[in-house]
Design a protein around this motif. Structure first.
Motif, PDB file in Angstrom:
ATOM      1  N   ARG A   1      93.155  52.075  26.323  1.00 42.12           N
ATOM      2  CA  ARG A   1      94.450  52.726  26.535  1.00 42.12           C
ATOM      3  C   ARG A   1      95.479  52.151  25.575  1.00 42.12           C
ATOM      4  O   ARG A   1      95.330  51.036  25.075  1.00 42.12           O
ATOM      5  N   PHE A   2      96.534  52.936  25.358  1.00 41.46           N
ATOM      6  CA  PHE A   2      97.655  52.519  24.519  1.00 41.46           C
ATOM      7  C   PHE A   2      98.925  52.581  25.356  1.00 41.46           C
ATOM      8  O   PHE A   2      99.081  53.469  26.206  1.00 41.46           O
ATOM      9  N   ALA A   3      99.840  51.645  25.100  1.00 39.08           N
ATOM     10  CA  ALA A   3     101.107  51.610  25.823  1.00 39.08           C
ATOM     11  C   ALA A   3     102.229  51.232  24.876  1.00 39.08           C
ATOM     12  O   ALA A   3     101.998  50.656  23.807  1.00 39.08           O
ATOM     13  N   SER A   4     103.438  51.553  25.277  1.00 41.88           N
ATOM     14  CA  SER A   4     104.629  51.183  24.507  1.00 41.88           C
ATOM     15  C   SER A   4     105.732  50.844  25.484  1.00 41.88           C
ATOM     16  O   SER A   4     105.515  50.835  26.704  1.00 41.88           O
ATOM     17  N   GLN A   5     106.940  50.585  24.961  1.00 36.73           N
ATOM     18  CA  GLN A   5     108.050  50.306  25.852  1.00 36.73           C
ATOM     19  C   GLN A   5     108.482  51.550  26.626  1.00 36.73           C
ATOM     20  O   GLN A   5     109.215  51.444  27.614  1.00 36.73           O
ATOM     21  N   TYR A   6     108.015  52.721  26.200  1.00 36.32           N
ATOM     22  CA  TYR A   6     108.377  53.965  26.868  1.00 36.32           C
ATOM     23  C   TYR A   6     107.222  54.571  27.651  1.00 36.32           C
ATOM     24  O   TYR A   6     107.392  55.576  28.337  1.00 36.32           O
ATOM     25  N   ALA A   7     106.033  53.989  27.528  1.00 34.44           N
ATOM     26  CA  ALA A   7     104.856  54.569  28.172  1.00 34.44           C
ATOM     27  C   ALA A   7     104.041  53.468  28.837  1.00 34.44           C
ATOM     28  O   ALA A   7     103.492  52.601  28.151  1.00 34.44           O
ATOM     29  N   ALA A   8     103.971  53.482  30.160  1.00 37.13           N
ATOM     30  CA  ALA A   8     103.246  52.458  30.905  1.00 37.13           C
ATOM     31  C   ALA A   8     101.738  52.634  30.741  1.00 37.13           C
ATOM     32  O   ALA A   8     101.258  53.755  30.535  1.00 37.13           O
TER      33      ALA A   8
ATOM     34  N   MET B   1     108.087  45.651   6.970  1.00 33.95           N
ATOM     35  CA  MET B   1     107.177  44.628   7.496  1.00 33.95           C
ATOM     36  C   MET B   1     107.798  43.246   7.395  1.00 33.95           C
ATOM     37  O   MET B   1     107.657  42.423   8.306  1.00 33.95           O
ATOM     38  N   MET B   2     108.507  42.984   6.296  1.00 35.80           N
ATOM     39  CA  MET B   2     109.155  41.686   6.135  1.00 35.80           C
ATOM     40  C   MET B   2     110.311  41.517   7.117  1.00 35.80           C
ATOM     41  O   MET B   2     110.650  40.399   7.505  1.00 35.80           O
ATOM     42  N   LEU B   3     110.928  42.642   7.522  1.00 33.39           N
ATOM     43  CA  LEU B   3     112.076  42.604   8.431  1.00 33.39           C
ATOM     44  C   LEU B   3     111.686  42.973   9.858  1.00 33.39           C
ATOM     45  O   LEU B   3     112.561  43.247  10.684  1.00 33.39           O
ATOM     46  N   SER B   4     110.391  42.948  10.161  1.00 35.90           N
ATOM     47  CA  SER B   4     109.910  43.515  11.422  1.00 35.90           C
ATOM     48  C   SER B   4     110.446  42.809  12.661  1.00 35.90           C
ATOM     49  O   SER B   4     110.415  43.369  13.756  1.00 35.90           O
ATOM     50  N   ARG B   5     110.927  41.565  12.508  1.00 41.87           N
ATOM     51  CA  ARG B   5     111.455  40.839  13.666  1.00 41.87           C
ATOM     52  C   ARG B   5     112.987  40.822  13.686  1.00 41.87           C
ATOM     53  O   ARG B   5     113.590  40.058  14.440  1.00 41.87           O
ATOM     54  N   VAL B   6     113.607  41.668  12.862  1.00 40.18           N
ATOM     55  CA  VAL B   6     115.069  41.783  12.858  1.00 40.18           C
ATOM     56  C   VAL B   6     115.592  42.491  14.114  1.00 40.18           C
ATOM     57  O   VAL B   6     116.590  42.068  14.699  1.00 40.18           O
ATOM     58  N   PRO B   7     114.952  43.579  14.570  1.00 38.02           N
ATOM     59  CA  PRO B   7     115.458  44.267  15.771  1.00 38.02           C
ATOM     60  C   PRO B   7     115.404  43.357  17.000  1.00 38.02           C
ATOM     61  O   PRO B   7     114.703  42.344  17.011  1.00 38.02           O
ATOM     62  N   PRO B   8     116.133  43.713  18.039  1.00 40.02           N
ATOM     63  CA  PRO B   8     116.092  42.916  19.277  1.00 40.02           C
ATOM     64  C   PRO B   8     114.772  43.105  20.006  1.00 40.02           C
ATOM     65  O   PRO B   8     113.950  43.963  19.644  1.00 40.02           O
ATOM     66  N   ASP B   9     114.564  42.294  21.049  1.00 40.79           N
ATOM     67  CA  ASP B   9     113.328  42.385  21.833  1.00 40.79           C
ATOM     68  C   ASP B   9     113.132  43.808  22.348  1.00 40.79           C
ATOM     69  O   ASP B   9     114.073  44.438  22.847  1.00 40.79           O
TER      70      ASP B   9
ATOM     71  N   GLY C   1     103.938  36.611  26.131  1.00 38.16           N
ATOM     72  CA  GLY C   1     102.614  37.119  26.426  1.00 38.16           C
ATOM     73  C   GLY C   1     101.796  36.227  27.336  1.00 38.16           C
ATOM     74  O   GLY C   1     100.706  36.630  27.781  1.00 38.16           O
ATOM     75  N   HIS C   2     102.284  35.010  27.631  1.00 38.85           N
ATOM     76  CA  HIS C   2     101.488  34.075  28.426  1.00 38.85           C
ATOM     77  C   HIS C   2     102.182  33.666  29.722  1.00 38.85           C
ATOM     78  O   HIS C   2     101.530  33.527  30.752  1.00 38.85           O
ATOM     79  N   ASP C   3     103.490  33.464  29.678  1.00 35.96           N
ATOM     80  CA  ASP C   3     104.204  33.081  30.899  1.00 35.96           C
ATOM     81  C   ASP C   3     104.012  34.092  32.032  1.00 35.96           C
ATOM     82  O   ASP C   3     103.693  33.702  33.168  1.00 35.96           O
ATOM     83  N   PRO C   4     104.214  35.402  31.789  1.00 40.52           N
ATOM     84  CA  PRO C   4     104.066  36.356  32.903  1.00 40.52           C
ATOM     85  C   PRO C   4     102.684  36.332  33.527  1.00 40.52           C
ATOM     86  O   PRO C   4     102.549  36.449  34.752  1.00 40.52           O
TER      87      PRO C   4
ATOM     88  N   ALA D   1     109.008  40.691  27.124  1.00 42.19           N
ATOM     89  CA  ALA D   1     108.237  40.185  28.263  1.00 42.19           C
ATOM     90  C   ALA D   1     108.016  41.273  29.310  1.00 42.19           C
ATOM     91  O   ALA D   1     106.970  41.312  29.968  1.00 42.19           O
ATOM     92  N   HIS D   2     108.984  42.176  29.479  1.00 41.34           N
ATOM     93  CA  HIS D   2     108.836  43.244  30.466  1.00 41.34           C
ATOM     94  C   HIS D   2     107.627  44.117  30.155  1.00 41.34           C
ATOM     95  O   HIS D   2     106.914  44.567  31.065  1.00 41.34           O
ATOM     96  N   ASP D   3     107.392  44.390  28.865  1.00 42.32           N
ATOM     97  CA  ASP D   3     106.249  45.221  28.482  1.00 42.32           C
ATOM     98  C   ASP D   3     104.943  44.453  28.631  1.00 42.32           C
ATOM     99  O   ASP D   3     103.905  45.041  28.951  1.00 42.32           O
ATOM    100  N   TYR D   4     104.988  43.145  28.399  1.00 46.17           N
ATOM    101  CA  TYR D   4     103.808  42.314  28.659  1.00 46.17           C
ATOM    102  C   TYR D   4     103.452  42.335  30.150  1.00 46.17           C
ATOM    103  O   TYR D   4     102.274  42.326  30.518  1.00 46.17           O
TER     104      TYR D   4
END
Length: 553
Positions: free
Chosen positions: A426-433, A498-506, A299-302, A514-517
């Protein structure tokens, strides 16, 4: 005659209810589960189902309503048991396929091993442990009510005994077990942050926080702060990546150990900003870290690449706990810290010449988004608002997020709302710019970046008895269409998610890519001369599998 604890006995109908809930807990939710976590979930579901039915039967008997005789009860149990056993068999046979369907949605290959035998064994153990705890609580209740019945009417003794037993359980768990575990966790996280990389040398550059002349103690910054200050691109990295002249970005971070008072920590951050000339940069970002103090490099490098390093980012730590724990137990500390920092910075910024002052933005991910939103004071900023905000993976209790979702246009989706003409929010996701509508932004640009598969965002406290609003819509591409609402079970599933929320890949769950950021920050800050070619170059720098954009980030 002394009280004797009765032997533990399983009741048939509550047991069948528990089995039914354990079976449907195998159905998919937002995050894939292995056999271990599924076994725990099934055991908890079984215990809750048993408890709920046992409570209903107890209420039925206490109202002196008619009950079945022994033979009729046996027949009724058999009638109920047959479909329950069929349900258990059907769900067990499909459990692996259900989990593979979720895995496919979030870009994971099929599970190599999903052991039904081990899962069932673990579920039985979890249920057994919960049953024994319930048996002991029942024994406490019986002891209290029988003692009280010697002096007061039986019905009154039962009510008072129940209240006393509940109070004792709350005191023991909340003030005893929970507080002790919380203190241990807090101390453990604090020690881990101070001991991790204890030999990490303080920066030698005077323009880095914690370096020569800094007002921030490097030893008290903690690992998340040291990582944030030392990582990220410098001027050479940015110039090499963009082909344009660049400056060294400023990263200012005050650790929780720096001072016990959040107001003083905020004042130290402001003084360090003055020392380093943060208010003379083109872009100024006030960031709220997560519960542990972590700052997402994606969220900061880009953003630093986009603006050729002419940017200063400031953050202050407020907790050592993981965000779910900090959300429950240290709510006020995060909100108080974010408000103290934002108030000081906004007052200083507002007093500057509007023609020469930096553009001011707010950001945060997860619990950081929540605390950052809290510091977004409409009444304080109404005449001189910030230039924008990017809030990523906002937790479900976030009031400003909830109000924005509630204000969505009729027909727009809950997981991807449209608010008015999109000139403010506005709202965005990985599928909606963010700029998919093509409409112009207004003076202030507020963007929520969220994934439909993120349970931190879409957990619903009312899902114990009704389907969340997003479940009643067509599922997003990263959400399984096989997901179905089941009372009680859905809430347990989402809680575990919620406890497993970081199990999926980026790019899925609570792991923001980073691409979505890049798309989000480009929309919010409108970099000068920004083109799709530059965006693609930045995406190439960040890489498909790398969180941040800096070398080794």
């Amino acid at each position: 005659m002394p009280y004797r604890l009765s032997r533990p006995r399983l009741a048939i109908l509550p047991l069948l209810t528990g089995l039914a809930l354990a079976a449907v807990s195998l159905t998919p939710s937002l995050v894939p589960r292995d056999w271990l976590t599924q076994g725990v979930l099934a055991g908890l579901s079984m215990a809750v189902g048993y408890l709920v039915m046992q409570a209903l039967l107890t209420l039925w008997r206490s109202l002196a309503l008619p009950v079945l005789g022994r033979r009729a009860a046996a027949v009724a149990h058999l009638i109920v048991a047959l479909p329950v056993m069929a349900l258990v068999a059907g769900c067990l046979s499909r459990a692996g396929a259900w989990q593979d369907d979720i895995r496919a949605r979030v870009g994971l290959p099929p599970a190599e091993e999903f052991s039904i035998v081990w899962m069932v064994g673990l579920a039985v153990m979890v249920f057994g442990a919960m049953f024994l705890i319930g048996w002991l609580v029942q024994g406490l209740f019986d002891l209290l009510r029988l003692r009280l019945a010697r002096y007061i009417p039986v019905r009154t003794a039962n009510v008072i005994g129940l209240l006393l037993a509940a109070q004792l359980v709350v005191i023991v768990t909340r003030d005893g077990v929970v507080n002790r575990l919380l203190a241990v966790a807090d101390a453990s996280y604090a020690a881990a942050q101070q001991l991790a990389d204890p030999d990490a040398a303080a920066p030698v550059e005077g323009w880095r926080a914690g370096g020569p002349g800094s007002l921030i103690d490097w030893a008290l910054m903690g690992k998340p702060g040291r990582d944030f200050v030392l990582s990220g691109p410098d001027a050479a990295d940015i110039a090499a990546g963009t082909g344009r002249p660049a400056r060294d970005p400023l990263r200012i971070y005050v650790g929780l150990a720096q001072d016990a008072d959040p107001q003083r920590r905020a004042a130290i951050a402001l003084a360090e900003m003055d020392r380093l000339g943060a208010f003379q940069r083109k872009i100024l970002v006030v960031a709220s870290p997560t519960g542990t103090g972590w700052m997402d490099p994606a969220g900061h490098d880009p953003l630093e690449y986009m603006h050729d390093g002419d940017i200063a980012t400031v953050a202050v730590q407020y907790s050592y706990l993981q965000s779910p724990l900090a959300l429950i137990f240290e709510t006020e500390s995060g909100l108080e810290q974010a408000d103290a920092l934002m108030r000081l910075i906004h007052d200083r910024w507002r007093a500057m010449d509007p023609e020469t002052r930096p553009r001011l933005y707010m950001t945060g991910i997860s619990l950081g988004a929540w605390s950052s939103m809290h510091s977004f004071s409409v009444f304080r900023m109404l005449n001189d608002p910030v230039d924008g905000a990017l809030w990523v993976g906002p937790p479900f209790p976030s009031q400003l997020w909830r109000e924005a979702v509630a204000a969505r246009n009729p027909g727009s989706r809950y997981v991807l709302p449209e608010v008015g003409g999109g000139d403010l929010i506005r709202f965005a996701s990985q599928y909606a710019a963010p700029d998919r509508s093509g409409r112009p932004w207004g003076r202030t640009r507020i963007l929520f970046l969220q994934y439909a598969s993120d349970p931190i965002v879409f957990f619903d406290p009312t899902s114990a008895w009704r389907a969340p609003r997003w479940m009643r819509e067509r599922p997003a591409p990263d959400v399984s269409p096989l997901l179905e609402f089941v009372p009680i079970v859905t809430q347990l599933q989402l809680g575990l998610d919620m406890m497993l929320s970081r199990v999926p890949p980026d790019g899925f769950g609570h792991r923001y890519h980073a691409h979505d950021y890049i798309a989000a920050w480009a929309a919010v800050t409108a970099p000068e001369g920004w083109t799709e070619a530059l965006a693609q170059r930045l995406r190439d720098i960040c890489g498909q599998e790398v969180i941040g954009c800096a070398p080794g980030g």
